[in-house]
Design a protein around this motif. Sequence first.
Motif, PDB file in Angstrom:
ATOM      1  N   GLY A  78      -4.295  -4.263  -2.790  1.00 12.30           N
ATOM      2  CA  GLY A  78      -3.656  -2.988  -2.514  1.00 12.30           C
ATOM      3  C   GLY A  78      -3.900  -1.967  -3.596  1.00 12.30           C
ATOM      4  O   GLY A  78      -2.968  -1.272  -4.027  1.00 12.30           O
ATOM      5  N   ARG A 121       2.284  -4.138   3.443  1.00 13.38           N
ATOM      6  CA  ARG A 121       0.846  -3.851   3.314  1.00 13.38           C
ATOM      7  C   ARG A 121       0.313  -3.184   4.582  1.00 13.38           C
ATOM      8  O   ARG A 121      -0.479  -2.241   4.522  1.00 13.38           O
ATOM      9  CB  ARG A 121       0.082  -5.139   3.023  1.00 13.38           C
ATOM     10  CG  ARG A 121      -1.439  -4.986   3.032  1.00 13.38           C
ATOM     11  CD  ARG A 121      -1.922  -4.067   1.914  1.00 13.38           C
ATOM     12  NE  ARG A 121      -3.315  -3.703   2.110  1.00 13.38           N
ATOM     13  CZ  ARG A 121      -4.352  -4.441   1.700  1.00 13.38           C
ATOM     14  NH1 ARG A 121      -4.140  -5.594   1.074  1.00 13.38           N
ATOM     15  NH2 ARG A 121      -5.577  -4.030   1.888  1.00 13.38           N
ATOM     16  N   THR A 146      -2.462  -8.830   7.552  1.00 18.19           N
ATOM     17  CA  THR A 146      -1.759  -7.564   7.777  1.00 18.19           C
ATOM     18  C   THR A 146      -2.707  -6.460   8.182  1.00 18.19           C
ATOM     19  O   THR A 146      -2.296  -5.484   8.789  1.00 18.19           O
ATOM     20  CB  THR A 146      -1.019  -7.141   6.505  1.00 18.19           C
ATOM     21  OG1 THR A 146      -1.942  -7.085   5.422  1.00 18.19           O
ATOM     22  CG2 THR A 146       0.088  -8.109   6.182  1.00 18.19           C
ATOM     23  N   ASP A 172      -1.440   0.490   4.797  1.00 18.09           N
ATOM     24  CA  ASP A 172      -2.768   0.679   5.384  1.00 18.09           C
ATOM     25  C   ASP A 172      -2.725   1.734   6.485  1.00 18.09           C
ATOM     26  O   ASP A 172      -3.574   2.628   6.549  1.00 18.09           O
ATOM     27  CB  ASP A 172      -3.292  -0.640   5.949  1.00 18.09           C
ATOM     28  CG  ASP A 172      -3.721  -1.609   4.861  1.00 18.09           C
ATOM     29  OD1 ASP A 172      -3.971  -2.779   5.186  1.00 18.09           O
ATOM     30  OD2 ASP A 172      -3.814  -1.203   3.688  1.00 18.09           O
ATOM     31  N   LEU A 203      -0.378  -0.378  -3.736  1.00 20.31           N
ATOM     32  CA  LEU A 203       0.636  -1.400  -4.003  1.00 20.31           C
ATOM     33  C   LEU A 203       0.575  -1.945  -5.417  1.00 20.31           C
ATOM     34  O   LEU A 203       1.595  -2.324  -5.986  1.00 20.31           O
ATOM     35  CB  LEU A 203       0.468  -2.556  -3.013  1.00 20.31           C
ATOM     36  CG  LEU A 203       1.323  -2.556  -1.754  1.00 20.31           C
ATOM     37  CD1 LEU A 203       0.994  -3.782  -0.915  1.00 20.31           C
ATOM     38  CD2 LEU A 203       2.805  -2.536  -2.092  1.00 20.31           C
TER      39      LEU A 203
END
Length: 358
Positions: A114, A189, A8, A193, A284
């Motif tokens: 995360g 994710r 990701t 970011d 996260l």
Amino acid sequence: MCTGLPRTACPLRLFALCILLSHAAAYFGLTGREPLVFLPGTFANEPPNGKAHLKRCEQMTLTRRQKRLCRRETGLAETLRESVRLSLLECRYQFRNERWNCSMDGRGSLLKRGFKETAFLLAVSSAALSHALAKACSSGRMERCTCDDSPGLQHREAWQWGVCGDNLKYSTKFLKKFLGQKRVSKDLRAQIDAHNINVGIRAVKSGLKTTCKCHGVSGSCAVRTCWKQLSPFQDTGHLLKYRYDTAVRGHSVTNSATGETELASPRRHSNTGPRLRPTELVFLEESPSFCRPSRYSAGTAGRPCSKDTSCSSLCCGRGYNTALHLTTLSCHCQVRWCCHVECQTCLREEEVYTCKKH
């Protein structure tokens, strides 16, 4: 390729993840235990032109497209290195009294998660690159950009622009092109970011100020010379540290109107509520304690601390050791005629506190 990093993160091509920060130890030879003052500079004193410039671009772990941009932009390779130096210095300074002190140990593993710390790394890295690019333009180190010469102020006729301003407008435009952020991914994710990257860029933008000097007889300020100037990067670091301290845990929701997945914060109670604030960092998952050695950090054993302010937190309840150290300092200084100061050398005994291992 973004070796060892989550899929990701790769489309973002953020230099913090895929290019520089994950390879900073190789660039600088750092172990994560050096004092900040011993961090070396960017490059050796050789001109960033011709073959030297091309060689620097090839030495970096960039995508094919990014290497093309690097070869075209004389001075870009040096600017990328400068941004790494900025981000490392600032990260370590802001977290010098925290359990996680931005050490290089285990950073690759940390970037795969995360955590709040990952969010900060993304933000401070994109901020450093944005800052370094704008400064490179105003200092003449990059050929394709110059000063920021668009004042955009009222009563423009009363202003005279004569000093080279930091070109944040070009920096932001080039940064988006370099990182390749074209469309928002559906992956949570990747969305987080991208959001944290933009938080860093916004932090730099918030520090862009207009600086002026007056010219005229007896300080009448008949004419003012003004230019755009970025705040010192440490100001940006302080702001991002505050964003870290107030970061929110993100989650995804489905927009009932469009049917698309969106990033939201815990404050959102319905599908029609307000979106995540563009200035807040998002994470996260909860961070580890960083007290013991792990794949994310070296732990806090042996870390120096302040007895009154940080030992209780840093040492994680294990207690701390006290040692006496002798330090030298200048003392009994006197001014001699003319313009010379003579000092004696004195010894001072200081208590030093370090966290226990057990």
